[in-house]
Design a protein around this motif. Structure first.
Motif, mmCIF file in Angstrom:
data_model
loop_
_atom_site.group_PDB
_atom_site.id
_atom_site.type_symbol
_atom_site.label_atom_id
_atom_site.label_comp_id
_atom_site.label_asym_id
_atom_site.label_seq_id
_atom_site.Cartn_x
_atom_site.Cartn_y
_atom_site.Cartn_z
ATOM 1 N N LEU A 450 0.792 -1.223 0.000
ATOM 2 C CA LEU A 450 0.000 0.000 0.000
ATOM 3 C C LEU A 450 0.833 1.286 0.000
ATOM 4 O O LEU A 450 0.315 2.349 -0.332
ATOM 5 N N ALA A 451 2.106 1.203 0.396
ATOM 6 C CA ALA A 451 2.933 2.406 0.493
ATOM 7 C C ALA A 451 2.975 3.213 -0.809
ATOM 8 O O ALA A 451 2.866 4.446 -0.769
ATOM 9 N N PRO A 452 3.111 2.570 -1.987
ATOM 10 C CA PRO A 452 3.111 3.363 -3.226
ATOM 11 C C PRO A 452 1.812 4.144 -3.430
ATOM 12 O O PRO A 452 1.838 5.280 -3.931
ATOM 13 N N LEU A 453 0.673 3.573 -3.051
ATOM 14 C CA LEU A 453 -0.613 4.265 -3.204
ATOM 15 C C LEU A 453 -0.687 5.476 -2.282
ATOM 16 O O LEU A 453 -1.129 6.560 -2.697
ATOM 17 N N PHE A 454 -0.246 5.316 -1.047
ATOM 18 C CA PHE A 454 -0.263 6.437 -0.113
ATOM 19 C C PHE A 454 0.737 7.506 -0.535
ATOM 20 O O PHE A 454 0.498 8.704 -0.352
ATOM 21 N N SER A 455 1.867 7.087 -1.098
ATOM 22 C CA SER A 455 2.852 8.052 -1.587
ATOM 23 C C SER A 455 2.258 8.922 -2.692
ATOM 24 O O SER A 455 2.464 10.140 -2.724
ATOM 25 N N LYS A 456 1.501 8.286 -3.588
ATOM 26 C CA LYS A 456 0.828 9.043 -4.651
ATOM 27 C C LYS A 456 -0.186 10.019 -4.062
ATOM 28 O O LYS A 456 -0.346 11.147 -4.542
ATOM 29 N N TRP A 457 -0.882 9.573 -3.026
ATOM 30 C CA TRP A 457 -1.859 10.431 -2.365
ATOM 31 C C TRP A 457 -1.174 11.669 -1.789
ATOM 32 O O TRP A 457 -1.642 12.799 -1.968
ATOM 33 N N TRP A 458 -0.037 11.456 -1.093
ATOM 34 C CA TRP A 458 0.650 12.594 -0.475
ATOM 35 C C TRP A 458 1.194 13.565 -1.524
ATOM 36 O O TRP A 458 1.363 14.754 -1.233
ATOM 37 N N GLU A 459 1.463 13.075 -2.728
ATOM 38 C CA GLU A 459 2.006 13.937 -3.787
ATOM 39 C C GLU A 459 0.923 14.631 -4.606
ATOM 40 O O GLU A 459 1.219 15.495 -5.422
ATOM 41 N N SER A 460 -0.339 14.260 -4.400
ATOM 42 C CA SER A 460 -1.439 14.819 -5.177
ATOM 43 C C SER A 460 -1.967 16.098 -4.537
ATOM 44 O O SER A 460 -1.565 16.486 -3.435
ATOM 45 N N LYS A 461 -2.906 16.728 -5.212
ATOM 46 C CA LYS A 461 -3.511 17.961 -4.693
ATOM 47 C C LYS A 461 -4.442 17.675 -3.507
ATOM 48 O O LYS A 461 -4.901 18.599 -2.837
ATOM 49 N N TYR A 462 -4.726 16.402 -3.277
ATOM 50 C CA TYR A 462 -5.599 16.022 -2.165
ATOM 51 C C TYR A 462 -4.809 15.679 -0.903
ATOM 52 O O TYR A 462 -5.349 15.108 0.035
ATOM 53 N N ASN A 463 -3.518 16.001 -0.890
ATOM 54 C CA ASN A 463 -2.666 15.707 0.253
ATOM 55 C C ASN A 463 -3.186 16.438 1.491
ATOM 56 O O ASN A 463 -3.205 17.666 1.527
ATOM 57 N N PRO A 464 -3.633 15.714 2.532
ATOM 58 C CA PRO A 464 -4.177 16.382 3.720
ATOM 59 C C PRO A 464 -3.071 16.988 4.575
ATOM 60 O O PRO A 464 -1.905 16.601 4.476
ATOM 61 N N ASN A 465 -3.455 17.953 5.422
ATOM 62 C CA ASN A 465 -2.467 18.536 6.327
ATOM 63 C C ASN A 465 -2.138 17.547 7.447
ATOM 64 O O ASN A 465 -2.741 16.473 7.551
ATOM 65 N N ALA A 466 -1.175 17.932 8.280
ATOM 66 C CA ALA A 466 -0.683 17.012 9.312
ATOM 67 C C ALA A 466 -1.792 16.575 10.272
ATOM 68 O O ALA A 466 -1.889 15.400 10.633
ATOM 69 N N ASN A 467 -2.626 17.518 10.707
ATOM 70 C CA ASN A 467 -3.709 17.163 11.636
ATOM 71 C C ASN A 467 -4.680 16.168 11.032
ATOM 72 O O ASN A 467 -5.134 15.230 11.694
ATOM 73 N N MET A 468 -5.008 16.386 9.747
ATOM 74 C CA MET A 468 -5.938 15.471 9.095
ATOM 75 C C MET A 468 -5.314 14.092 8.934
ATOM 76 O O MET A 468 -6.003 13.072 9.063
ATOM 77 N N LYS A 469 -4.014 14.048 8.650
ATOM 78 C CA LYS A 469 -3.346 12.741 8.544
ATOM 79 C C LYS A 469 -3.418 11.998 9.883
ATOM 80 O O LYS A 469 -3.689 10.795 9.929
ATOM 81 N N TYR A 470 -3.174 12.726 10.965
ATOM 82 C CA TYR A 470 -3.291 12.091 12.285
ATOM 83 C C TYR A 470 -4.731 11.671 12.553
ATOM 84 O O TYR A 470 -4.983 10.587 13.112
ATOM 85 N N GLY A 471 -5.669 12.523 12.182
ATOM 86 C CA GLY A 471 -7.077 12.195 12.380
ATOM 87 C C GLY A 471 -7.491 10.957 11.602
ATOM 88 O O GLY A 471 -8.164 10.060 12.123
ATOM 89 N N ILE A 472 -7.074 10.899 10.325
ATOM 90 C CA ILE A 472 -7.388 9.732 9.489
ATOM 91 C C ILE A 472 -6.710 8.483 10.056
ATOM 92 O O ILE A 472 -7.313 7.406 10.140
ATOM 93 N N GLY A 473 -5.435 8.639 10.460
ATOM 94 C CA GLY A 473 -4.691 7.505 11.001
ATOM 95 C C GLY A 473 -5.330 6.950 12.262
ATOM 96 O O GLY A 473 -5.497 5.730 12.400
ATOM 97 N N MET A 474 -5.707 7.828 13.191
ATOM 98 C CA MET A 474 -6.359 7.372 14.419
ATOM 99 C C MET A 474 -7.742 6.802 14.120
ATOM 100 O O MET A 474 -8.189 5.856 14.784
ATOM 101 N N GLY A 475 -8.426 7.349 13.109
ATOM 102 C CA GLY A 475 -9.728 6.811 12.716
ATOM 103 C C GLY A 475 -9.605 5.390 12.171
ATOM 104 O O GLY A 475 -10.426 4.511 12.472
ATOM 105 N N LEU A 476 -8.570 5.155 11.358
ATOM 106 C CA LEU A 476 -8.334 3.806 10.822
ATOM 107 C C LEU A 476 -7.933 2.838 11.939
ATOM 108 O O LEU A 476 -8.299 1.660 11.921
ATOM 109 N N LEU A 477 -7.199 3.362 12.925
ATOM 110 C CA LEU A 477 -6.842 2.552 14.093
ATOM 111 C C LEU A 477 -8.116 2.118 14.827
ATOM 112 O O LEU A 477 -8.253 0.957 15.230
#
Length: 603
Positions: A450-477
């Motif tokens: 999955l790392a290549p897919l997430f890397s593409k996400w971070w490089e796209s215009k939809y790259n979330p800010n740091a807080n949203m990444k933490y929020g999404i990460g904790m939500g997936l947890l």
């Protein structure tokens, strides 16, 4: 050409990168193999019955989790010690070698399985990891200092080695430990750490001057361009650091010791029943006071950026405390409460999938090894021969494991002489039983996928800010923990065994891996972006302290699994972790505008 010029490393590249990167790749791969291989077995060994074919120590889950939490917490705390010695005294290379030797001795000690040898092994592994872990990435950073555009690709390849090592370590050490004997699992981890150390030592000239013992001249060069205001530690600061550190270290050692010894060993016993709690709360209060005091001495912008880092460090504590249930409560759930026996088509499906995920990654890494040989064999023949020997052994073990599984399931007929040669016991009732440790391999497998897919996400215009990444990460947890909580719904309070479907554990590791990919890349990168050079060592210390607290927190959560399961049911335990994850996810998102302001435009 200067020995320090980056160009020298790119003259004969392998896959577009210096050959030295792949020396580090394989060294780190074997280190992660040994670390994760042993870690996958530790809780199972401690809690296994003292009777039967695979005797363990018969500990309670509470005591095993207490020791586990202190061990992994100390592993991360020791990185500060190892980093200091490497930077100031012995250099990166010697730190890596010292760490590898200590870990080799640690695994060898654990393979003996006596009480003294197990404890000695854990101590050696703590210090070995401390010297090894922070200095591998330091060498990569130096190697690419004039080629920053290549650094992202270098770290991507390096972390492939990290996850490949973790995957094969859990798969093979876990299999040998569970199916053959604990000694074989612990011992195999040490063998490959030894191979990794040898090939690194014999290939070290490939790094030029990088990582040598620091000199007065090299220390002076490292400070060129550093114009940040100095804020040296005062005598009071150093005293507070000393008191907080001593209290914290004594607590992390005393917490499992007091439980395992039934109170016979209790450093803080003079403080009463709550002595341990008083000690750690005091240590945290002193440290927080010191941190606030240090922050107030900086300009407003610098102070606010460092507050943002502290905020992410706080969230990181909760992430790792829940994520690290993998070798703890989730492994217990896999061992005692999951139906791991497969029949018919499901047996066939598992054996085919397990063969593919074993052979294909191993073949790819062997191909990378071949490419490295083509470039380096002439100058580093002995190192390459040692490395190739390690791969011959790993291929042999992998093929033996697959043959044993196919034979045990009734899909392969082997003569008595072949069984004797392969050291495979004869079976009369074909069965496919998935090892409890096998599920932990899914994390590394999903990361690689999955790392290549997430890397593409971070490089796209939809790259979330740091807080949203933490929020999404904790939500997936939270989503992962909710899966296992739902799976455990039918388990009655006090039940010691059950037969829950494996699909719930597979979903847990899928969602948790996606959560890790959201959070892992964020933390340390923001430390380096937000913190001034003069303060970066202190803030990295704060960060690793947060990770260590999270690791110990994982042990504290795991300690309570039996108490909660006996009273409310196992599902209740996992729902509690789900709720904590959701609260932290919401908190991270709500704080977005505040943290964005504190970061002053840093992205």
């Amino acid at each position: 050409m200067s020995q320090n010029s980056t160009d020298q490393f790119f003259k004969n590249p392998v896959l577009g990168h210096p050959a030295g990167l792949f020396v580090l790749f394989f060294t780190e791969m074997w280190e992660r193999f040994s670390f994760y291989g042993m870690r996958a077995l530790l809780i199972l060994f401690l809690t296994a019955s003292v009777f039967g074919e695979m005797p363990g120590w018969g500990w309670t889950r509470e005591n095993a989790s207490a020791l586990f939490g202190s061990y992994v917490g100390l592993v991360y705390l020791s990185t500060m010690l190892g980093g200091y010695f490497a930077d100031k005294i012995i250099g990166f290379r010697w730190a890596v070698v010292v760490g590898a030797v200590l870990m080799t001795l640690g695994h060898a000690s654990m393979a003996i399985e006596t009480e003294f040898s197990i404890y000695l092994g854990l101590v050696l592994l703590v210090f070995g990891n401390g010297f090894f872990k922070p200095n591998m990435t330091s060498i990569i950073s130096e190697m690419y200092k004039d080629r920053p555009e290549k650094k992202d690709g270098a770290y991507t390849l390096f972390y492939m080695g990290v996850n490949a090592g973790a995957f094969f370590g859990i798969l093979l050490c876990g299999y040998l430990g569970e199916k053959v004997g604990w000694t074989y699992g612990f011992g195999l981890a040490g063998i490959f750490m030894f191979f990794g150390m040898l090939q690194f030592w014999l290939s070290q000239n490939i790094f030029g001057d990088i990582g040598l013992k620091p000199t007065a001249e090299s220390k002076a060069k490292s400070e060129i361009g550093d114009t940040d205001k100095r804020n040296p530690f005062t005598t009071i600061d150093l005293v507070l650091i000393g008191i907080s550190s001593v209290l914290g270290l004594l607590w992390i050692l005393n917490d499992p010791a007091s439980k395992i010894s039934n109170g016979e060993i209790d450093i803080f016993g003079f403080l009463g029943e709550n002595g341990n709690n008083i000690a750690i709360v005091s240590a945290l209060v002193i440290f927080i006071g010191l941190l606030i005091s240090r922050l107030l001495r900086y300009s407003q912008i610098t102070r606010e950026k460092m507050i943002a880092v502290t905020f992410f460090a706080f969230l990181t504590i909760f992430f790792w405390a829940i994520f690290e249930q993998s070798p703890n409560s989730l492994t217990i759930f896999a061992s005692d409460y999951t139906n791991r026996v497969l029949e018919g088509n499901w047996s066939t499906f598992f054996l085919i999938i397990n063969s593919l995920i074993t052979v294909v990654p191993l073949a790819i890494i062997t191909w990378v090894l071949y490419l490295l040989f083509k470039q380096t064999f002439k100058n580093y023949a002995v190192a390459n021969i040692i490395l190739s020997t390690s791969f011959v052994i790993i291929w042999a073990i992998a093929i033996w494991m697959l043959l044993k599984d196919f034979y045990s399931a009734g899909y392969l007929a082997l003569s008595d002489s072949t069984l004797e040669f392969l050291k495979i016991e004869k079976v009369t009732s074909p069965i496919t039983e998935v090892p409890a440790t096998w599920f932990s391999t899914l994390n590394s497998l999903f990361i690689i996928s999955l790392a290549p897919l997430f890397s593409k996400w971070w490089e796209s215009k939809y790259n979330p800010n740091a807080n949203m990444k933490y929020g999404i990460g904790m939500g997936l947890l939270a989503l992962g923990m909710a899966c296992v909580a739902i799976g455990a719904t039918g388990i009655e309070p006090g039940a010691k065994t059950a037969s829950v479907s494996m699909i719930w554990l597979i979903l847990v590791y899928l969602f948790h891996t996606m959560g890790e990919l959201c959070i892992s890349p964020v933390g340390l990168s923001y430390v380096s972006k937000l913190v001034p050079a003069r303060m970066i060592a202190f803030m990295f210390g704060v960060w690793y302290l947060a990770v260590a607290i999270g690791m110990k927190g994982a042990g504290k959560f795991g300690e309570n699994i039996d108490k909660i399961a006996n009273e409310h049911g196992l599902s209740y335990f996992f729902w509690m972790l789900t709720i904590v994850s959701i609260v932290m996810a919401i908190f991270a998102v709500i704080m977005t505008p505040v943290i964005k302001k504190l970061m002053h435009g840093v992205k």
